[in-house]
Design a protein around this motif. Structure first.
Motif, mmCIF file in Angstrom:
data_model
loop_
_atom_site.group_PDB
_atom_site.id
_atom_site.type_symbol
_atom_site.label_atom_id
_atom_site.label_comp_id
_atom_site.label_asym_id
_atom_site.label_seq_id
_atom_site.Cartn_x
_atom_site.Cartn_y
_atom_site.Cartn_z
ATOM 1 N N CYS A 82 -0.976 -16.206 26.931
ATOM 2 C CA CYS A 82 -1.916 -17.234 26.612
ATOM 3 C C CYS A 82 -2.587 -17.336 25.540
ATOM 4 N N ILE A 83 -2.252 -16.452 24.733
ATOM 5 C CA ILE A 83 -3.120 -16.363 23.334
ATOM 6 C C ILE A 83 -2.116 -16.162 22.124
ATOM 7 N N GLN A 84 -2.377 -17.260 21.034
ATOM 8 C CA GLN A 84 -1.815 -17.149 19.937
ATOM 9 C C GLN A 84 -2.559 -16.376 18.750
ATOM 10 N N ALA A 85 -2.335 -15.335 18.301
ATOM 11 C CA ALA A 85 -3.172 -14.924 17.055
ATOM 12 C C ALA A 85 -2.478 -15.395 15.877
ATOM 13 N N TYR A 86 -3.575 -15.655 14.765
ATOM 14 C CA TYR A 86 -3.334 -16.074 13.502
ATOM 15 C C TYR A 86 -3.209 -15.088 12.483
ATOM 16 N N GLU A 87 -2.366 -15.147 11.561
ATOM 17 C CA GLU A 87 -2.724 -13.946 10.679
ATOM 18 C C GLU A 87 -2.609 -14.455 9.004
ATOM 19 N N ARG A 88 -3.027 -13.678 8.120
ATOM 20 C CA ARG A 88 -2.710 -13.926 6.767
ATOM 21 C C ARG A 88 -2.573 -12.643 6.157
ATOM 22 N N ALA A 89 -1.040 -12.542 5.738
ATOM 23 C CA ALA A 89 -0.606 -11.125 5.054
ATOM 24 C C ALA A 89 -0.719 -10.042 6.245
ATOM 25 N N GLY A 90 -0.702 -10.540 7.615
ATOM 26 C CA GLY A 90 -0.493 -9.393 8.463
ATOM 27 C C GLY A 90 -1.942 -9.164 9.016
ATOM 28 N N LYS A 91 -3.099 -9.534 8.522
ATOM 29 C CA LYS A 91 -4.442 -9.430 9.026
ATOM 30 C C LYS A 91 -4.628 -10.461 9.786
ATOM 31 N N THR A 92 -5.365 -10.374 10.961
ATOM 32 C CA THR A 92 -5.638 -11.089 12.068
ATOM 33 C C THR A 92 -7.123 -12.091 11.678
ATOM 34 N N VAL A 93 -6.958 -13.269 11.859
ATOM 35 C CA VAL A 93 -8.212 -14.157 11.129
ATOM 36 C C VAL A 93 -8.481 -15.036 12.342
ATOM 37 N N GLY A 94 -7.959 -15.241 13.347
ATOM 38 C CA GLY A 94 -8.445 -16.230 14.495
ATOM 39 C C GLY A 94 -7.580 -15.937 15.617
ATOM 40 N N PHE A 95 -8.079 -16.771 16.673
ATOM 41 C CA PHE A 95 -6.919 -16.767 17.998
ATOM 42 C C PHE A 95 -7.166 -18.248 18.627
ATOM 43 N N HIS A 96 -6.109 -18.853 19.244
ATOM 44 C CA HIS A 96 -6.003 -19.995 20.025
ATOM 45 C C HIS A 96 -5.520 -19.250 21.482
#
Length: 531
Positions: free
Chosen positions: A168-182
């Motif tokens: 139920c969670i989608q993580a968002y990344e920039r170049a493999g580094k986590t920046v936030g979640f939906h």
């Protein structure tokens, strides 16, 4: 002057030759033909075993697999092997001051006092959810925990349950580094909505993506060339793909195992149903009577079936007599039973089921006897066996610890930020995280290594004591230390010098006891003779 000129020309010539040899070829020198053919030769072919699936399909498969008792036991054992736990208190994680805070500086004392003060609270907080965090991590490849903090106090509460289930969670990344979640949430009217959280509100355990999972993604459509830019700030933020689960390579074996189990269960049920075939001779019976007779016979058999079913449900006693009257004329309408022609003659075999189960457990690195099949082999937490000696268990324990240490560090940094307002850099952490894992495979391997090294040290020390008693020269000691003991030349020279110094000190001590002048070293005597 000519000699100077030749010398300089030789130097410059050697420099040009060395520059030619060590020069780095440029990409522009590659033949353009290779670049034209590369798009058609790179990558892999699509295969039925490498079919891409969407995110929900993959996570649904993982969720079904973890409901299996064997897979559930295997995942729990892997988490136990990685985290361990104190045998009396059950604590897993221990937070200690960092090693560089051992000096007597004022800042070191302040930080050491802060870590020691907050460690007990943080340990209790982390130990309450770490098992669930690790279990979700190895099941889905990602695991999450919701953080609640209060300024001046620190982190007050952590949620790690079905509300933060990885599907139920989608993580968002920039170049493999986590920046936030939906996060997917729904209210009492089943209306679904998205909640957005930052890395200060949620921590993420991300397993290493060792084997990529074939899956559909919009990244290739929206961002065609992500690796082309050199500035990390210009790399787009994308949804994190599915990966890192321990179950991804077990899926095929598990499906085959389920298929074999279903076949066995169906056959067992089919074998438990008895079928009776009968023949009746109606050659001399009128057509109308034939029809009535067959209908009556079928009705009598079905009535007997229903009575038996009602008796099993608690109706009439099953031992009650059920009488069926079959009229006959002469000897023509006698019912002749043929018996059960579907009766099994060969016993059922579990070998194929166990083959696929061994494949699944082998992929997880566990002995099949540890997950409920104790009749196969001896083993378990009590007497050791494969749980302590499996190299795969130790390797997976290292992966779990590496992955779970990062979110724990994030949690502790958030706690100190809420508590003191200070943000510590990861390169200068005032604390360190330790796992109590004497029952784990990693700890067993470490203890075995320590025992082996201790035994090696004892044997080496005894050999040096014997070598000291021989009182050989430096060359002889070096030969014995390098050729027979296997030491490097530098190590042999250092130890040989120590032996020589120890022998000289013993001689000096003996001379002092006897009232004699200290003995002169042979090298010093030779030096005096030369003078």
């Amino acid at each position: 002057m000519s000699r100077v000129g030749n010398f300089l020309s030789n130097i410059f010539a050697e420099g040009r030759i060395e520059q030619k040899i060590n020069s780095q070829p440029k990409l522009s020198e590659i033949n353009q033909t290779y670049e034209n053919f590369a798009p058609y030769s790179l990558g892999t072919y699509y295969h039925k075993d490498l079919q891409r699936r969407d995110r929900k399909t993959i996570y649904t498969s993982y969720k079904r697999m973890q409901q299996d008792p064997t897979i559930d036991a295997a995942l729990n054992l892997l988490v136990t092997a990685a985290l361990g736990g104190h045998e009396t208190r059950g604590e897993v994680v221990f937070i200690k001051p960092a090693d560089h805070l051992r000096n007597d500086g004022s800042r070191a004392k302040e930080l050491r006092k802060l870590v020691e003060k907050e460690s007990k609270y943080l340990q209790n907080l982390i130990n309450n959810f770490i098992f669930a965090l690790a279990r979700n991590g190895i099941t889905y490849g990602d695991s999450y925990a919701r953080i609640y903090g209060t300024r001046g106090f620190g982190v007050t509460h952590v949620i790690c349950d079905e509300y933060v289930e990885p599907p139920c969670i989608q993580a968002y990344e920039r170049a493999g580094k986590t920046v936030g979640f939906h996060l997917l949430e729904q209210n009492e009217f089943e209306n679904k909505g998205i909640t957005k959280l930052t890395t200060a509100q949620m921590i993420r355990m991300k397993m290493q993506r060792i084997v990529p999972v074939p899956q559909y993604s919009l990244n290739q459509v929206l961002h065609g060339r992500m690796l082309q830019t050199n500035e990390i700030d210009q790399i787009p933020i994308i949804p994190s793909p599915v990966g890192g689960s321990f179950l991804q390579n077990v899926e095929n074996a598990w499906e085959q195992m389920q298929l074999m189990f279903a076949a066995l269960n169906s056959q067992q049920i089919a074998d438990s149903v008895k079928s009776m075939f009968m023949t009746i001779d109606v050659s001399n019976m009128p057509p109308e009577n034939r029809k009535i007779y067959k209908e009556s016979l079928i009705k009598a058999i079905l009535t007997h079936h229903e009575k038996t079913k009602d008796a099993l449900k608690g109706g009439d006693p099953i031992w009650g007599i059920n009488t069926v009257v079959l009229p006959q004329w002469g000897e023509k309408q006698v019912v002749n039973p043929l018996g059960d022609i579907a009766q099994r003659t060969a016993p059922l075999s579990m070998e194929l089921v166990m083959t696929h189960m061994r494949r699944a457990m082998g992929s997880l690195g566990l002995d099949i006897s540890l997950v409920g099949w104790a009749d196969m082999l001896a083993g378990g937490l009590g007497d050791g066996a494969a749980f302590h000696t499996s190299a795969q268990v130790m390797q997976r324990s290292a992966l779990i610890r590496q992955a779970i240490t990062e979110p724990l560090i994030d949690l502790i940094l958030l706690h100190f930020a809420y508590k003191t307002g200070k943000i510590f850099e990861r390169s200068d952490l005032p604390f360190k995280i330790e796992f109590y894992s004497d029952i784990s495979a990693a700890a067993t391997e470490a203890l075995d290594n320590k025992n082996t090294r201790s035994n090696t040290l004892i044997l080496t020390t005894q050999s040096l004591m014997a070598l000291k008693e021989l009182k050989l020269d430096d060359q002889s000691n070096r030969i014995l230390l390098t050729e027979f003991l296997g030491l490097d030349d530098d190590q042999a020279e250092t130890i040989g010098g120590g032996l020589k110094q120890s022998i000289a000190e013993e001689k000096a001590a003996q001379s002092a006891e006897n009232g004699l002048p200290p003995p002169v070293d042979e090298g010093e005597e030779n030096l005096e003779d030369d003078e």
